[in-house]
Write a protein that holds these residues in place. Structure first.
Motif, mmCIF file in Angstrom:
data_model
loop_
_atom_site.group_PDB
_atom_site.id
_atom_site.type_symbol
_atom_site.label_atom_id
_atom_site.label_comp_id
_atom_site.label_asym_id
_atom_site.label_seq_id
_atom_site.Cartn_x
_atom_site.Cartn_y
_atom_site.Cartn_z
ATOM 1 N N HIS A 92 10.770 -6.627 -4.458
ATOM 2 C CA HIS A 92 9.499 -5.845 -3.657
ATOM 3 C C HIS A 92 8.982 -7.011 -2.919
ATOM 4 N N THR A 96 4.085 -3.477 6.386
ATOM 5 C CA THR A 96 4.619 -2.452 5.517
ATOM 6 C C THR A 96 5.350 -3.233 4.311
ATOM 7 N N ASP A 97 5.131 -2.855 3.192
ATOM 8 C CA ASP A 97 5.952 -3.179 1.981
ATOM 9 C C ASP A 97 7.213 -2.613 2.099
ATOM 10 N N SER A 103 4.132 -2.191 -5.312
ATOM 11 C CA SER A 103 4.395 -3.427 -6.180
ATOM 12 C C SER A 103 4.151 -2.905 -7.770
ATOM 13 N N ALA A 130 5.683 -7.545 -0.562
ATOM 14 C CA ALA A 130 4.498 -6.832 -0.460
ATOM 15 C C ALA A 130 3.851 -7.702 0.808
ATOM 16 N N LYS A 186 1.663 -12.861 1.359
ATOM 17 C CA LYS A 186 2.649 -11.797 0.683
ATOM 18 C C LYS A 186 2.899 -12.364 -0.447
ATOM 19 N N GLN A 223 0.899 -7.330 2.253
ATOM 20 C CA GLN A 223 -0.483 -7.779 2.313
ATOM 21 C C GLN A 223 -1.353 -8.187 3.424
#
Length: 211
Positions: free
Chosen positions: A103, A16-17, A88, A105, A113, A107
């Motif tokens: 932020h 989860t971002d 993002s 991310a 990431k 990914q």
């Protein structure tokens, strides 16, 4: 577990971002990410998010861009993203008017990431976590001194200082430690993983939200 951000590396799957913002409360962060003002849902756990929409990447319905759970820790508000929140791409909106934004991310399907720092409506520094020698933004050298001191980068910042046999988890943890310390980030594990946080569904067309 500690309340910093390094515990993310201890999860079986960090997928989860996370958006952090310094200078606005959690409800304003939600609005800048695309939620309708005043539209908070009752506080829910992370398990509640996925139980509401099993087997789908859209945890709040087909018309939603996803869902966030928001909170505050120290000086920073935070939002944990579920679904296609596109955090993002929201750093400029979140960081406008003198707000700082960080932020992360995750990914999980398209590593690495990615870290991004924004201020004043602009992404200033970004790099892949594990690929710190390749940076972009208006201030790509922002964390070079700290990453060098932590043994992540060679002096000058153009090459990695880590051997190829260093486990990826350890490599990523070193960078998260630098980000955690530099910005003073904290993300309470118990609150995020098992606690209840206010939630917001994000609308798809968010270009003008918060303006």
């Amino acid at each position: 577990m500690a309340d910093g951000i390094q515990w993310l590396m201890d999860l079986d799957r960090w997928d989860t971002d996370i958006m952090f913002a310094r200078g606005i409360p959690p409800a304003e962060l939600a609005t800048r990410m695309g939620a309708a003002p005043g539209s908070a849902l009752p506080p829910i756990t992370e398990a509640d998010v996925w139980e509401a929409a099993p087997g789908t990447s859209q945890p709040h319905g087909a018309d939603s861009a996803g869902l966030i759970r928001v909170g505050r820790s120290g000086d920073w508000s935070f939002a944990v993203e579920y679904g296609d929140c596109e955090g993002s791409r929201r750093v400029d909106e979140v960081s406008r008017d003198g707000v700082e934004a960080v932020h992360l991310a995750a990914q999980p399907d398209h590593p690495p990431k990615v870290f991004t720092y924004g201020y004043g409506g602009k992404p200033l520094c970004s790099f892949g976590i594990g690929e710190e020698s390749w940076r972009w933004g208006e201030r790509p050298e922002l964390l070079v001194a700290e990453l060098t001191a932590a043994g992540v980068l060679e002096p000058g910042g153009s090459e990695s200082a880590l051997r190829d046999d260093v486990p990826h988890q350890e490599r990523d943890r070193r960078t998260l430690a630098v980000v955690e310390t530099y910005f003073g980030l904290s993300l309470p594990w118990e609150l995020v993983i098992v606690g209840r946080l206010p939630a917001y569904a994000l609308r798809r067309d968010t270009d003008h939200f918060g303006r």
